[in-house]
Motif scaffolding. Structure first.
Motif, PDB file in Angstrom:
ATOM      1  N   THR A   1      32.932  37.006  43.218  1.00 21.80           N
ATOM      2  CA  THR A   1      33.361  36.756  44.591  1.00 21.80           C
ATOM      3  C   THR A   1      32.161  36.739  45.537  1.00 21.80           C
TER       4      THR A   1
ATOM      5  N   SER B   1      37.795  34.055  40.790  1.00 16.11           N
ATOM      6  CA  SER B   1      37.096  34.592  41.958  1.00 16.11           C
ATOM      7  C   SER B   1      36.393  33.522  42.789  1.00 16.11           C
ATOM      8  N   TYR B   2      36.106  32.364  42.161  1.00 23.87           N
ATOM      9  CA  TYR B   2      35.453  31.296  42.935  1.00 23.87           C
ATOM     10  C   TYR B   2      36.451  30.556  43.815  1.00 23.87           C
TER      11      TYR B   2
ATOM     12  N   ARG C   1      33.952  39.797  37.192  1.00 25.16           N
ATOM     13  CA  ARG C   1      34.926  39.113  38.038  1.00 25.16           C
ATOM     14  C   ARG C   1      34.725  39.487  39.505  1.00 25.16           C
ATOM     15  N   ALA C   2      34.447  40.763  39.754  1.00 27.04           N
ATOM     16  CA  ALA C   2      34.207  41.190  41.132  1.00 27.04           C
ATOM     17  C   ALA C   2      32.924  40.569  41.672  1.00 27.04           C
TER      18      ALA C   2
ATOM     19  N   SER D   1      42.782  41.031  45.296  1.00 28.03           N
ATOM     20  CA  SER D   1      41.457  41.636  45.464  1.00 28.03           C
ATOM     21  C   SER D   1      40.340  40.656  45.149  1.00 28.03           C
ATOM     22  N   MET D   2      40.649  39.574  44.439  1.00 27.68           N
ATOM     23  CA  MET D   2      39.644  38.556  44.158  1.00 27.68           C
ATOM     24  C   MET D   2      39.754  37.410  45.171  1.00 27.68           C
ATOM     25  N   GLY D   3      40.451  37.647  46.257  1.00 26.12           N
ATOM     26  CA  GLY D   3      40.487  36.668  47.341  1.00 26.12           C
ATOM     27  C   GLY D   3      41.606  35.655  47.234  1.00 26.12           C
ATOM     28  N   ILE D   4      42.546  35.872  46.313  1.00 23.90           N
ATOM     29  CA  ILE D   4      43.665  34.931  46.192  1.00 23.90           C
ATOM     30  C   ILE D   4      44.773  35.351  47.159  1.00 23.90           C
TER      31      ILE D   4
ATOM     32  N   SER E   1      41.335  24.920  39.857  1.00 28.20           N
ATOM     33  CA  SER E   1      41.170  26.202  40.526  1.00 28.20           C
ATOM     34  C   SER E   1      42.494  26.671  41.137  1.00 28.20           C
TER      35      SER E   1
END
Lengths: 314, 301, 262
Positions: C177, C111-112, C173-174, A196-199, A179
């Motif tokens: 999350t 996203s995970y 993908r969105a 935007s995907m939390g990275i 990951s």
């Protein structure tokens, strides 16, 4: 699966150990030197590949990190006469590891500007950092200054270098297949989408720099304890360029490609020895031609075995 | 105290003008094509060597030192332009639509090629650049020294920069160049022949490098094939400092860098002379990444 | 989850009076919106009305000049984009921004990452925990791709997908999350009419399956009428109308904005 993987690794380690004795007895000194230099080249190329190939940043200061590792480890084994332990194989191993950690710290500091800069700007800043590091060695009389630092215990042999080649390869491959690796790759692919995907893209750029510099430092430590002599000229800008070329030839983002690039760039000047002075002219020419005809490097983003898999399935 | 200060300003200005001329080449190419022309530093080096041979050949023929100087400068400029345009045509033009990283790597390749070729042709040992005009001190009071070479360097640089400014701001070609550096695609759509403009940019940049090389040779008469590397890097730092792509910025950046170096050597240590440029670079990029006069373009989301 | 209080206006997601100007030009002026859990709202308006800018403000790409923004009563103002994502707001992009050199399933698995429970040590030593969580990620990603109809392309590179599938992958993908609020930026752009209708149905379905509120930007007014509970119309950075699809349809200001003032 897990047991198979672990036993393969053990077999490889034993094979390197055995090969070490075989090579030392049966191969002439020059060839063995070249083989060992290839190993150091592979570690450098694989580590830089993490920044330039996987995280999509551009570092031109890899020689600086290598220098930090070389000087830090040599400082422990040579200058600071701490204990005779640091002349033994194990002691030198510890020193090299420390060198790697020191380089990782340097990588953290250099990684910081990468948060604000991109592309050419980052390249030039990392170049600047590399040069500053070198100039510091040049002015640091305790480690020999411009005269260099002789008398480093010659401990890094085929076994140690190739053990680290395997460790670097396995560690980086496992990282990329996790990951964390996907997070690093997503930064290269599209920064805006990644965040935007939390990275936390800033965090992973730094991570790439730190891990990469760690292995560059290891390569530097091995280099120092293989050559038994280092001077600031071993870590000039051209050395950084050489490592970039390794990564580019192999294909940015391909770990096995980087290994191959490391071998090619180390071997080529040796093979072109017949051309004497002209080899240093032929070498950049090959690079220019490669950029013109195969701009993604030999393997692109793919690993060598993936190329074969693709052929088998189609 | 004051003498030393003024002396440093004089030395810094002379050195800085050379940086500024080289920096202009970097900044103009960056402005138009958005890449660091690493080979620019080696064009500078080739300029110095072409001047070296030209001066040796011309000295017995041309008695007038002023004519000799001008001929050498012009000859070096012509030679540099030829080299610059050849590089652009062979190495850079085929990569016009390639990723920037490839162009950057190609530029590094060209640079290494020229350096190593230079070592074969000219030999690795430093050569002494001929004194085209005798050094005469113009001012020598209380430890303050100002010689005719320093004045010449600053004056020639100034003239060249004024000419450049005029070309960029008052000619059709200059206007087109600014349009291309603003947005190459739009400029192309507007019917501006972008390839011609790129050639024009390389011509001017290389010519300035050629002139700078002769001025450098006059002030520091030791030249060798790796001479361009450090000067090139510093000139690039100067360009970034002023705001890359900005012509005034490159000129100011060069002068500031020259002054900073001169003061570092005097007040700190000559061994940190090369480190100061990179120190400045890192500071400016951390605190004002667009440089003194530059503007930063943000990616559109 | 929410603090149920007597205050009935305490919605899940609230944006109040958000404004931003670029060089004197007011791109968004006093934008206000509230979204209840699982509500599906539309945000429409002509080109250049500031719709995407609002998404960029909400997701932390731009910092608003003024205004407030809360999710479950917690302020999100000044959060970085990745923190916004972690707080539960996910988005897609009008101009597709996939991780094009990565595979379809990897795109989703990125996203995970923000909730990954293994550490670097687990990665290096490939511990049982690494395998367990990786497999779990893979299974969840497969399930999600199946819903979006991308299951059979999961090992292909994202860039090799046809355009419509790329749009679907953006949504997948969105969704990965695990958002409370999903922002879709013209997801139907570039699709043909048939695909558009199918996509709108998928969006309505997603909302129920994933229990997320959806804010949908769409250029084409007719498209959103059928599925949205509420529509906000934007023109020149300002809200010119807001209400049920029926109210919007008959609003003279909206008609004017769309047809232009003669």
């Amino acid at each position: 699966m897990k047991i198979i993987q672990k036993s393969i690794l053990l077999i490889i380690a034993l094979a390197i150990f055995g090969l070490n004795y075989f090579l030392e007895d049966n191969v002439d000194g020059y060839v063995l030197r070249v083989i060992i230099n290839c190993g150091i080249g592979m570690i450098l190329a694989m580590s830089l590949n993490l920044i330039n190939g996987c995280a999509g940043q551009f570092s031109l200061g890899h020689a600086g990190f290598m220098g930090v590792g070389a000087y830090a480890s040599a400082l422990i084994t040579t200058v600071l006469t701490l204990s005779p332990f640091f002349k033994t194989d194990l002691g030198v191993g510890c020193a090299i590891l420390t060198g790697g950690l020191a380089a990782a710290v340097a990588g953290y500091l250099v990684g910081l500007p990468s948060l604000r800069l991109r592309g050419d700007y980052l390249a030039i800043v990392t170049l600047g950092f590399g040069e500053i590091i070198r100039i510091c060695f040049l002015n640091f009389e305790q480690v020999g200054g411009a005269r260099g630092l002789p008398g480093i215990p010659r401990v890094a042999n085929f076994f140690w270098v190739y053990l680290w080649v395997v460790v670097t390869f396995v560690a980086l491959l496992r990282l990329l297949r996790s990951s964390y690796g996907r997070a690093i790759l997503s930064v290269r692919e599209n920064e805006i989408a990644a965040e935007s995907m939390g990275i936390n893209i800033a965090h992973y750029k730094i991570v790439a720099f730190v891990i990469s510099s760690f292995f560059a430092g290891i390569a530097g430590g091995l280099f120092a304890h293989f050559q038994s002599f280092i001077d600031p000229n071993s870590f000039v800008f051209n050395k950084s360029v050489e490592v970039v070329i390794m990564v580019v030839i192999g294909g940015m983002g391909s770990l096995s490609g980087a290994m191959l690039g490391g071998i090619i760039v180390t071997l080529l000047p040796e093979l072109l020895r017949a051309f004497d002075n002209y080899r240093m002219v032929i070498f950049p020419l090959i690079l220019i031609i490669l950029m013109l005809v195969r701009p993604r490097g030999i393997f692109g983003h793919k690993e060598i075995w993936e190329l074969f898999r693709k052929k088998a399935s189609s | 105290m004051l003498q030393a200060f003024l002396q440093n300003i004089i030395n810094g200005l002379a050195q800085g003008s050379v940086y500024a001329l080289v920096a202009l080449g970097y900044t103009m190419v960056y402005g138009v094509l958005q890449f660091i022309n690493f080979a620019h530093s080696d064009i500078f080096m080739l300029g110095a060597f072409s001047g070296f041979y030209l001066a040796k050949w011309l000295t017995p023929i041309v008695p007038n030192p002023l004519v000799l100087l001008l001929a050498t400068i012009l000859g070096s400029m012509v030679f540099c332009v030829t080299v610059g345009l050849t590089i652009e045509r062979i190495a850079y033009r085929p990569l016009r639509s390639a990723p920037r990283i490839n162009v950057l790597i190609t530029a590094i390749g060209v640079s290494l090629f020229l350096e190593n070729l230079g070592q074969i042709i000219f030999g690795a040992d430093p050569q002494v650049f001929p004194a085209l005009i005798a050094t005469k001190s113009i001012l020598n009071t209380g430890g303050l020294v100002l010689n005719n070479i320093q004045v010449l360097v600053v004056l020639v640089s100034l003239v060249l920069m004024v000419v450049l400014h005029w070309i960029v701001h008052h000619t059709k070609l200059g206007t087109a160049m600014r349009a291309v550096s603003f947005d190459i695609e739009v400029a192309n759509l507007m019917g501006i022949p972008t390839d011609t403009i790129i050639i024009f940019t390389f011509t001017i940049g290389s010519a300035l490098a050629g002139a700078a090389a002769i001025l450098y040779g006059l002030s520091y008469p030791k030249i060798e094939p790796l001479l361009g590397t450090m000067i090139g890097l510093k000139a690039f730092v100067a360009a970034v400092f002023g705001g890359i792509g900005n012509i005034l910025g490159a000129a100011v950046g060069g002068i500031v860098l020259g002054l900073a170096e001169s003061f570092t050597v005097y007040y700190i240590s000559s061994s940190f002379r090369d480190a100061i440029a990179f120190g400045i670079l890192i500071l400016i990029l951390l605190f004002k990444p667009a440089g003194l006069f530059g503007t930063f373009r943000r990616e559109k989301v | 989850m929410t603090n149920i209080s007597s205050d009935t206006t305490n919605h899940d997601f609230k944006v109040e009076s958000l404004s931003i100007a670029f060089g004197g030009l007011k791109a968004v002026n006093r934008f206000t919106l509230s979204l209840q859990p699982m509500e599906l709202q539309g945000l429409i308006g002509p080109n250049g009305a500031g719709k995407t800018t609002i998404f960029n403000l909400i997701t932390g790409v731009y910092l608003p000049d003024s205004g407030a923004m809360t999710l479950n009563g917690k302020s999100l103002l000044g959060f970085k984009p990745h923190q916004i994502a972690k707080a539960g707001i996910a988005r897609t992009f009008q101009n597709i921004r996939l991780f094009s050199e990565m595979t379809v399933i990897e795109n989703v698995m990125v996203s995970y990452h923000m909730r990954v429970e293994y550490r670097y040590v687990d990665v290096l030593l490939r511990t049982a925990r690494y395998y367990r969580i990786e497999n779990q990620f893979r299974e969840r990603a497969c399930a999600l791709l199946e819903i979006m109809g991308l299951e059979n392309r999961k090992n292909d590179k994202a860039k090799s997908l046809p355009y419509g599938d790329q749009r679907r992958l953006e949504i997948a993908r969105a969704l990965a999350t695990n958002p409370k609020v999903l922002l879709l930026d013209e997801p139907a752009a570039g699709l043909n009419t048939q695909e558009k209708v199918a996509l709108m149905a998928t969006i309505a379905e997603i909302r129920n399956k994933f229990k997320t509120a959806v804010l949908l930007i769409e250029h084409d007014m007719k498209l959103v009428m059928g599925i949205c509970e509420k529509i906000t119309v934007l023109d020149h950075g300002e809200i010119i109308a807001s209400g049920t699809p029926r109210e919007i349809q008959n609003n003279p200001k909206v008609i004017e904005a769309y047809l232009g003032v003669g």
